[in-house]
Enzyme design. Sequence first.
Site, PDB file in Angstrom:
ATOM      1  N   HIS A 160      60.448  19.203 -96.966  1.00  0.00           N
ATOM      2  CA  HIS A 160      60.950  20.336 -96.170  1.00  0.00           C
ATOM      3  C   HIS A 160      60.640  21.684 -96.800  1.00  0.00           C
ATOM      4  CE1 HIS A 160      62.949  17.772 -93.315  1.00  0.00           C
ATOM      5  NE2 HIS A 160      63.716  17.220 -94.231  1.00  0.00           N
ATOM      6  N   ASP A 196      59.048   9.663 -93.525  1.00  0.00           N
ATOM      7  CA  ASP A 196      60.472  10.013 -93.594  1.00  0.00           C
ATOM      8  C   ASP A 196      61.015  10.202 -92.177  1.00  0.00           C
ATOM      9  OD1 ASP A 196      62.500  11.390 -95.840  1.00  0.00           O
ATOM     10  OD2 ASP A 196      62.752  12.232 -93.827  1.00  0.00           O
ATOM     11  N   HIS A 198      62.841  12.522 -91.064  1.00  0.00           N
ATOM     12  CA  HIS A 198      62.780  13.932 -90.656  1.00  0.00           C
ATOM     13  C   HIS A 198      61.342  14.456 -90.698  1.00  0.00           C
ATOM     14  CE1 HIS A 198      66.845  13.281 -92.404  1.00  0.00           C
ATOM     15  NE2 HIS A 198      67.221  13.996 -91.358  1.00  0.00           N
ATOM     16  N   ASP A 285      64.973   7.000 -94.826  1.00  0.00           N
ATOM     17  CA  ASP A 285      66.148   7.329 -94.013  1.00  0.00           C
ATOM     18  C   ASP A 285      65.956   6.932 -92.547  1.00  0.00           C
ATOM     19  OD1 ASP A 285      64.212   9.292 -94.008  1.00  0.00           O
ATOM     20  OD2 ASP A 285      65.577  10.951 -94.424  1.00  0.00           O
TER      21      ASP A 285
HETATM   22 ZN   LIG Z   1      64.624  12.716 -94.343  1.00  0.00          ZN
END
Ligand SMILES: [Zn+2]
Length: 343
Positions: A160, A196, A198, A285
């Site tokens: 991120h 991931d 996200h 995740d």
């Molecule tokens: Zn994540």
Amino acid sequence: MRTIYSPDHARHHGQSELIDGKLQPCFEKPERAFLVKARIEERGIGPVEPPRSFGLEPLRRVHRPDFVAFLETAWTEWTAQRGAYDALPLVWPVPGMRRVLPETIDGKLGYYSIDAGTPITAGTWQAIRASADVALTGAALIASGEERAAFSLCRPPGHHAGSDFFGGYCYFNNAAVAAQHLRDAGAARVAILDVDYHHGNGTQEIFYDRADVLLVNIHADPRQEYPHFLGHADETGAGLGEGYNLNLPLRWGTGWPLWSEALETGCQKVAGFAPDALVVSLGVDTFKDDPISQFCLESHHFPLIGQRIARLGLPTLFVMEGGYAVAEIGVNAVGVLEGYLGG
Ligand SMILES: [Zn+2]
């Protein structure tokens, strides 16, 4: 397969993050890396080795120097102006405001961040330096040809974090730093596959206008999920980078059938690019019991991910990203590696 790991990650131990309208204990905590390392040892995946020190220059290859300098001094500035407790930002320069660097730490925290879930603590600087060195050491093993595959057990995660911002539990973008190192060491083309849950918004921002680094992201649809403001399917790259960014957003509730279809699409894109090396942003995740996620993968699916990646036949660096169902994080992350090794 060699695992690169530094105990310095534990020096970053945030007390709380702003989530669901409350300050709650951080989901991103040292236990995550302890459990992955324990699982590596339990399964006998290979040696666990410390990182080498690469200094700040490789970080400045993908991050703005003033951002690197900010992270180095943020804790000192915060404690001088506020106190010896975790720093969290609270105001951001959205479009319509001006992005002029403020003088005080509150303003700087907003200038260089995207959320209030990512605390800066007493040991954050040491931990994020070590995490980047873990990624770089793994990349160097691949670049030299010493290893065909390696696992950089990074913590904090990185995907991120962009060229000049932190957020989403990430400070330096470890996968981007590793990919750039591979380029600088002679790889003409590098692919990054981000699995991931996200979207890897920071990695996308860093490489968006480049044709030498392909980025494929499989992630929760930003219309539903963090980071909300990047990761749509129509983001395909810009300028020279047009066509070198592939986003595969999926809806909440996605299970293995749809997720594995996206993985197949992503792997075919990687294969078509014919890179000299592959970096996998390895978040787990996507697991059904992850406390902050809404996909439905089960533990027995993670080795299948590794098997498919292995069939690409590329020198591969796995870089640890997210995964918060702490009891299963080791099983799932190491499951991917075992699938890779066995597949
Ligand atoms: Zn994540």
